[in-house]
Design an enzyme around this catalytic site. Structure first.
Site, mmCIF file in Angstrom:
data_model
loop_
_atom_site.group_PDB
_atom_site.id
_atom_site.type_symbol
_atom_site.label_atom_id
_atom_site.label_comp_id
_atom_site.label_asym_id
_atom_site.label_seq_id
_atom_site.Cartn_x
_atom_site.Cartn_y
_atom_site.Cartn_z
ATOM 1 N N HIS A 51 0.277 -6.334 6.454
ATOM 2 C CA HIS A 51 1.487 -6.382 7.270
ATOM 3 C C HIS A 51 2.662 -6.980 6.485
ATOM 4 C CE1 HIS A 51 3.584 -6.414 11.091
ATOM 5 N NE2 HIS A 51 4.014 -7.635 10.804
ATOM 6 N N GLU A 73 -2.288 -0.338 7.491
ATOM 7 C CA GLU A 73 -2.135 -1.356 8.534
ATOM 8 C C GLU A 73 -2.615 -0.841 9.892
ATOM 9 O OE1 GLU A 73 1.745 -1.929 9.905
ATOM 10 O OE2 GLU A 73 1.504 -4.040 10.369
ATOM 11 N N ASN A 407 -21.156 -7.755 -20.147
ATOM 12 C CA ASN A 407 -22.358 -7.791 -20.984
ATOM 13 C C ASN A 407 -23.553 -8.271 -20.200
ATOM 14 O OD1 ASN A 407 -22.056 -6.814 -23.537
ATOM 15 N ND2 ASN A 407 -20.978 -8.628 -24.273
#
Lengths: 678, 120
Positions: A51, A73, A407
């Site tokens: 909003h 929204e 990794n």
């Protein structure tokens, strides 16, 4: 007015908002799909962020962003109202919308038009999800263009409570008077006797005549806010005989709503649902945004001030014996100056500090996406995210951290089947933690995966000629090999971890900010990467040493001990150069004067002063002429003012005005120097 | 000159509103949510409160309700910032005691015109 000055703030808070949306969406996902289990405040937080972005984008003229956010929204609003279930599908879609918004905002920030193709396809997906119920309600009624030549007669009878809405008839009349020529007639029929008069109630009514060609819409607008708080009739002037004028008489606001006066309104309110669910402390309260340049300029000035202060301190000491009775005053003044300078410096350093959550916050998403991509189940545990460190340091460790986490997921944590076969929880755990330790920050990336494969690393290192075929290496030394340039043991190159260009870059980046990285590992139990970083780049606690006529600063954190070398313990070992035997350990010896090409007093190791240092898991000795004092020094970049020098991390100005180089211990190790030369 | 309190969790909106109002000669205080605003209002008297609706900790509607319960704010103009799509919010705000509203997005001129309407 130029709204551009607010754009930067808007972008910053919007990116923060998107991050918040992402975090909460991931939390929703983690909580599972059970609609009942959804914390309403979670949805509320996401909705509020969207909003705000929409509102700001609309205000500051980023129409594409505002339009797209509107659709996001709308879905969130339905979820918030419980009209739409929170499904994994919806959460996934919203996450994609967050990514899209981030890109759109980034282009806006760069002054480019955002790419709306992706937004459009996501918008369609959003509408499809909402079952095409996405028809927007047409906005109210079309404004009436009616503007009779004569003007308007307005009958206005406020309900008793009107004043308590903060509306004031006088102000409305003033607004009407600006539209045309206004005559006001007050009807005071309802006014009670003085004794019964309640000063907070509106007893009056008015009949107004507004002459002039005024559109009806403009008249209505004046009364827009009191609709329901009054009886109102607006009819054209002069058209007296016309049939029943349209009166909006029947008040919509029910009279029971108006509180009986004298009867106090309810003072205490049940706490709004949102209050208790606030989890993270918000940094917003009472804060301002300041450009980092301004702070850096301040830090620089304070650095100069610290130097000036230490120069004055030095002069003060030299004046002892010369000054007599004045000396005490000078000494007090200097002591106070030193204290104030230190406080000022600490205070300003503090401004640059940010909680490490800024660097950690991207990992929930990364781990989530990557785990999916690799078909691995991973639980991410984060702790110590409030630990603060310097913003610049934080910027430098972002990429290394990402690399380590990637990794760990790619090579460390095993696929679920393999984990189960090994009797482990099929869900792997990745821990990210941060804490203060001494003058440093320790960051740890720990997984409970398969651990580093000592034999494979060693085989690879021998194949690459990084280790002599018959060399006996400790586990720590073997594991440290993964930080060598071009080293990779991944059986196959994946697009997740890349092709072994990583770990040496990780170490290099960390070293650039004066940090170190080490690895510990246990086969089958997992690995832990420990990053040690200075709190700030601006000052360092240093040991001053003298070599010939030069003074060098060795960061205290890297010093293990200092000693005078015994003749019998000095050796030359084939392939490793000069070493000093200290309690069964052979330490390579680096002659600083050779390293920097200067004259020294002591060139004999025996009897010489050795500073034992440790950097990146390697312990070795530095030969110096003399140990001087310890002090905090302000770091000046050599790179920025001169050029990068191997083995030197920066320079500083001492109290007497001389320049001293600050040593980069990690870069002084014989092996590191060979790499640099290669 | 009148003193106005602007309440919004968005820093950019707050800055824009404050900058505009200050430029027009008003004195401006800022709060980032309803709770903060309520605390400020308990300590001093503003001539006008301008509040966003959606905010963490305490939203705009609750703030209006809480302010109307304070003896010093029973008649103070309170305007809320709403979006055009939120008609029910306007009604909710009015029921809580809001004086009126400003529809977002708005530009500085519209803001000043509306403020003038209640502060004269």
């Amino acid at each position: 007015m130029d709204l551009e000055r607010f754009h930067q703030t808007f972008f910053e808070e919007s990116f923060e908002g998107l991050e918040r949306m992402e975090t909460e969406l991931l939390a929703l996902e983690a909580a599972g799909e059970g609609a009942g289990a959804v914390d309403p405040e979670t949805i509320n937080t996401i909705f509020r962020a969207a909003h705000s972005i929409k509102g700001g984008a609309g205000t500051f003229g980023f129409k594409e962003v505002a339009d797209f956010t509107h659709h996001v929204e709308t879905l969130l609003d339905e979820m918030r109202a419980g009209r739409r279930p929170v499904t994994a599908e919806a959460v996934g879609l919203l996450l994609r919308c967050v990514d899209c918004l981030r890109e759109m905002l980034a282009s806006q920030q760069a002054g480019e038009r955002p790419d709306t193709a992706q937004a459009e396809s996501l918008r369609q997906a959003l509408e499809a999800l909402r079952g095409n119920a996405a028809q927007e309600a047409p906005s109210a009624v079309a404004p009436q263009a009616e503007a009779p030549a004569g003007g308007w007669r307005i009958r206005f009878r406020p309900l008793p409570h009107l004043l308590q809405t903060g509306n004031d008839p006088v102000r409305m009349f003033r607004a009407l008077a600006e539209l045309g020529e206004l005559t006001v007639r007050c009807d005071e029929a309802a006014l009670p006797a003085f004794g019964e008069l309640d000063p907070e109630v509106c007893y009056l009514a008015w009949e107004l005549e507004l002459r002039g060609q005024v559109p009806r819409r403009e008249v209505e607008e004046v009364f827009e806010w009191v609709e329901g708080d009054c009886e109102l009739a607006i009819e054209p002037l002069g058209g007296r005989g016309e049939a029943a004028p349209e009166t909006d008489a029947a008040p919509a606001g029910d009279a029971t709503e108006a509180p009986a006066l004298g009867q106090p309104r309810e003072r205490t309110q049940s706490a709004p649902a949102g209050v208790s669910a606030q989890r993270r402390p918000r940094a917003q309260a009472g804060s301002i945004r300041v450009s980092i340049d301004k702070i850096d300029a301040l830090i620089n000035t304070v650095g100069e001030l610290v130097i000036t202060q230490s120069i004055l301190g030095q002069i003060g000491r030299e004046l002892e014996g010369v000054l007599g009775p004045q000396l005490e005053k000078l000494r007090n003044g200097l002591a106070q100056l030193e204290r104030n300078t230190r406080e000022l410096q600490e205070g300003i350093m503090g401004i640059r500090m940010l909680p490490i959550s800024f660097a950690f916050s991207r990992f929930p998403r990364l781990v989530h996406d990557l785990g999916r991509q690799l078909g691995k189940q991973v639980r991410l545990e984060i702790s110590g995210e409030q630990t603060e460190l310097d913003k610049t340091v934080m910027e430098h460790i972002g990429d290394p951290l990402v690399h380590l986490v990637r990794n760990a997921l790619d090579h460390g944590i095993e696929p679920p089947e393999e984990r189960e076969a090994a009797g482990k929880d099929p869900v792997g755990t990745l821990r990210l933690s941060a804490c203060h330790r001494g003058g440093n920050i320790l960051i740890e990336v720990r997984d409970d995966g398969r651990g580093l494969d000592r034999e494979r690393i060693l085989a690879k290192a021998r194949e690459r000629g990084l280790v002599a075929p018959d060399a006996q290496l400790s586990d720590a030394e073997v594991y440290d090999l993964i930080f060598q340039p071009g080293f990779s043991t991944a059986a196959e190159v994946t697009d997740v971890s890349g092709r072994g260009v990583g770990m040496d870059v990780v170490r290099k980046n960390i070293r650039e900010v004066g940090g170190t990285v080490e690895v510990a590992s246990e086969p089958g139990r997992g690995s832990a990467f420990t990053i040690r970083l200075p709190l700030t780049l601006a000052i360092v606690d240093g040991q001053l040493v003298r070599v010939g006529s030069q003074i060098y600063v060795i960061p205290l954190v890297s010093i293990v001990e200092s000693l005078q070398m015994q003749a019998g313990q000095v050796n030359v070992v084939a392939g490793r150069g000069e070493v000093y035997k200290l309690r069964d350990q052979y330490l390579p010896v680096v002659r600083l004067y050779e390293q920097f090409g200067i004259e020294a007093e002591h060139t004999e190791l025996a009897g010489g002063m050795l500073v034992v240092v440790e950097g990146e898991g390697r312990r070795f000795g530095l030969l110096v002429d003399e140990l001087l004092g310890q002090q905090q020094v302000v770091i000046k970049s050599l790179e920025a003012n001169f050029r990068r020098v191997e083995g030197v991390s920066g320079a500083t100005i001492l109290g007497d005005g001389t320049v001293a180089l600050i040593l980069d211990v990690g870069g002084l190790h014989p092996a590191a120097r060979q790499q640099a030369a290669a | 000159m009148a003193t106005i309190l602007t309440v919004d969790d968005s820093a950019s909106m707050r800055q824009m509103v404050a900058f505009t109002l200050k430029g027009a000669g008003y004195e401006v205080a800022e709060a980032a949510d309803g709770q903060e605003a309520l605390q400020l209002c308990q300590g001093r008297r503003f001539n006008l409160v301008l509040t966003d609706v959606n905010m963490p900790r305490m939203d705009g509607i609750s703030l209006i309700r809480a302010l109307r319960a304070l003896p010093t704010y029973r008649f103070t103009p309170i305007l809320m910032l709403t979006t055009e799509s939120a008609a029910d919010k306007k009604a909710e705000g009015k029921a809580a005691g809001a004086t009126g509203w400003i529809v977002k997005p708005f530009n500085p001129d519209q803001l000043l015109a509306t403020i003038k309407k209640v502060l004269g």
